[in-house]
Structure formats: C-alpha cells, structure tokens
Design an enzyme around this catalytic site. Structure first.
Site, PDB file in Angstrom:
ATOM      1  N   CYS A  37      -1.373 -14.195 -23.855  1.00 56.46           N
ATOM      2  CA  CYS A  37      -0.210 -14.822 -23.373  1.00 56.46           C
ATOM      3  C   CYS A  37       0.903 -14.008 -23.052  1.00 56.46           C
ATOM      4  O   CYS A  37       1.617 -13.427 -24.017  1.00 56.46           O
ATOM      5  CB  CYS A  37       0.084 -16.103 -24.256  1.00 56.46           C
ATOM      6  SG  CYS A  37       1.588 -16.864 -24.067  1.00 56.46           S
ATOM      7  N   CYS A  40       4.161 -15.154 -24.808  1.00 57.46           N
ATOM      8  CA  CYS A  40       4.086 -14.999 -26.140  1.00 57.46           C
ATOM      9  C   CYS A  40       4.397 -13.510 -26.651  1.00 57.46           C
ATOM     10  O   CYS A  40       5.125 -13.406 -27.742  1.00 57.46           O
ATOM     11  CB  CYS A  40       2.610 -15.357 -26.527  1.00 57.46           C
ATOM     12  SG  CYS A  40       2.040 -17.072 -26.292  1.00 57.46           S
TER      13      CYS A  40
END
Length: 108
Positions: A37, A40
């Site tokens: 991600c 993230c």
C-alpha cells in the site's frame, strides 16, 4: 493553615497525575496497513515518530491478521482506529493523515 493548603495541592496533583496516566494507558490506536500500500508506506514514518513520542499505536498488517481486519470492518487502508481498553472502536480515520490529526484523535 499554609501547610494544610500545600498538602491539599500535593494530593490534587497526585490524583491528576494518576488520571492522566490511566487515560494514556487506555488510549490505543490500531494502525491497519499493508506492505504493498503506497499511502501506508507514506504514513509509516509518521506513525513511527508518534510511537517514539509515546503514543500507543499498534501496527496491524491486513494480509497477516485478517481476523482483526474483519473484526473492525477494515475495507480501506491505511486505517487508524482508536479503541478503548476493551477493544471497542471509539473513532476511525481512513487514508493518509497528518501527525497533528493523529495526535488529535489520540487525545479525544
């Protein structure tokens, strides 16, 4: 009379400190993320900085811990979920967040 006043102030300070300690230990943020991600990865250093400042943030990889992801209904990441001492959700932030936004969440 003056000594009694000082004693009462000391008691009040001790009680306030105990309440602040209890509040800090009760607050916990679950940080749901994944290695693949992009947002993230961008949020990771902010979370690490806040952890080093004493915020209780637990990182959870959604690919490794599908049970927690399902329990909290995590559908989008990164997700930050504030929980109480029993694990009940109090508040949620989804997506890239600033350190100030996370601190504000932690303090509420």
């Amino acid at each position: 009379m003056h000594l009694r006043h000082l004693h009462l102030l000391r008691i009040k300070r001790n009680i306030t400190e105990k309440i602040n300690i209890k509040t800090k230990t009760m607050n916990k943020i679950l940080y749901f993320s994944a290695a693949w991600c992009g947002p993230c990865k961008a949020l990771g250093p902010i979370v690490q900085q806040l952890q080093s400042q004493g915020l209780n943030i637990q990182k959870i990889d959604v690919d490794s811990d599908t049970t927690s992801s399902a329990k909290y209904g995590v559908r989008s990441i990164p997700a930050l979920i504030k929980v109480d001492e029993s694990g009940n959700e109090i508040m949620r932030l989804v997506g890239m967040q600033s350190a100030d936004a996370i601190k504000a969440m932690y303090g509420n």
